[in-house]
Design a protein around this motif. Sequence first.
Motif, mmCIF file in Angstrom:
data_model
loop_
_atom_site.group_PDB
_atom_site.id
_atom_site.type_symbol
_atom_site.label_atom_id
_atom_site.label_comp_id
_atom_site.label_asym_id
_atom_site.label_seq_id
_atom_site.Cartn_x
_atom_site.Cartn_y
_atom_site.Cartn_z
ATOM 1 N N VAL A 64 27.976 68.174 61.869
ATOM 2 C CA VAL A 64 26.906 69.062 62.343
ATOM 3 C C VAL A 64 25.768 68.261 62.956
ATOM 4 O O VAL A 64 25.216 68.632 63.989
ATOM 5 C CB VAL A 64 26.406 69.977 61.204
ATOM 6 N N HIS A 65 25.434 67.127 62.378
ATOM 7 C CA HIS A 65 24.332 66.311 62.898
ATOM 8 C C HIS A 65 24.661 65.722 64.264
ATOM 9 O O HIS A 65 23.799 65.680 65.146
ATOM 10 C CB HIS A 65 23.961 65.215 61.912
ATOM 11 N N VAL A 66 25.894 65.259 64.449
ATOM 12 C CA VAL A 66 26.276 64.666 65.738
ATOM 13 C C VAL A 66 26.534 65.746 66.790
ATOM 14 O O VAL A 66 26.108 65.623 67.936
ATOM 15 C CB VAL A 66 27.514 63.758 65.586
ATOM 16 N N ASN A 94 27.404 65.005 75.748
ATOM 17 C CA ASN A 94 28.843 64.834 75.663
ATOM 18 C C ASN A 94 29.293 64.224 74.342
ATOM 19 O O ASN A 94 30.410 64.457 73.912
ATOM 20 C CB ASN A 94 29.303 63.937 76.840
ATOM 21 N N ALA A 95 28.440 63.438 73.684
ATOM 22 C CA ALA A 95 28.836 62.768 72.441
ATOM 23 C C ALA A 95 29.229 63.803 71.391
ATOM 24 O O ALA A 95 28.580 64.834 71.246
ATOM 25 C CB ALA A 95 27.691 61.903 71.918
ATOM 26 N N GLY A 96 30.278 63.517 70.693
ATOM 27 C CA GLY A 96 30.718 64.420 69.635
ATOM 28 C C GLY A 96 31.734 63.725 68.748
ATOM 29 O O GLY A 96 32.315 62.712 69.128
ATOM 30 N N ILE A 97 31.919 64.283 67.577
ATOM 31 C CA ILE A 97 32.899 63.723 66.652
ATOM 32 C C ILE A 97 33.773 64.828 66.076
ATOM 33 O O ILE A 97 33.380 65.999 66.048
ATOM 34 C CB ILE A 97 32.250 62.941 65.483
ATOM 35 N N LEU A 98 34.936 64.412 65.628
ATOM 36 C CA LEU A 98 35.842 65.270 64.874
ATOM 37 C C LEU A 98 36.393 64.413 63.757
ATOM 38 O O LEU A 98 37.010 63.375 64.023
ATOM 39 C CB LEU A 98 36.975 65.795 65.748
ATOM 40 N N ILE A 99 36.123 64.799 62.545
ATOM 41 C CA ILE A 99 36.667 64.076 61.399
ATOM 42 C C ILE A 99 37.949 64.808 61.010
ATOM 43 O O ILE A 99 37.896 65.928 60.503
ATOM 44 C CB ILE A 99 35.651 64.022 60.237
ATOM 45 N N PRO A 100 39.104 64.186 61.295
ATOM 46 C CA PRO A 100 40.371 64.896 61.106
ATOM 47 C C PRO A 100 40.751 65.057 59.630
ATOM 48 O O PRO A 100 41.157 64.106 58.980
ATOM 49 C CB PRO A 100 41.384 64.019 61.846
#
Length: 148
Positions: free
Chosen positions: A110-112, A89-95
Amino acid sequence: KLAGKCALITGGSNGIGAGIALKFAEEGACVAITYLTDKENAEAVVKKIQSSGSKAIAIQADVSSSEDRKKILEETISAFGAIDVLVNNAGILIPCSIKETTENNFDKTVHVNLKGPFFLTRAVAEMMQEKNKGGNIIFISSISDEVV
């Protein structure tokens, strides 16, 4: 439904991950959640699960780190003996816009969002195969509603 099972949920300190952790515990699973920085919320989720009678732990870890992925597996197995369900479930979005996206931001995303879940899944699947019990692996994803 999940009595006697152990679920590992990455990014389980808030939002969808916390909701999944609470529901799995409600269904009888012991739950390990990971968090990157939100220790307070992670501990609150664990306390809520424990107060309902289920077992839970929180593990501070970055899923994009091979050392941290190893730590996640070791601590979960140490606490519960097995992993029957993995929820990536972990994920990121760099806005930022495509013009503003740096190579560092791209690599981190991409790594996360891809590399970490891939290698965690591979390790958990190998454990499941060794125990010859099977299991479930779930990926959570989302999309942005705007293209910039």
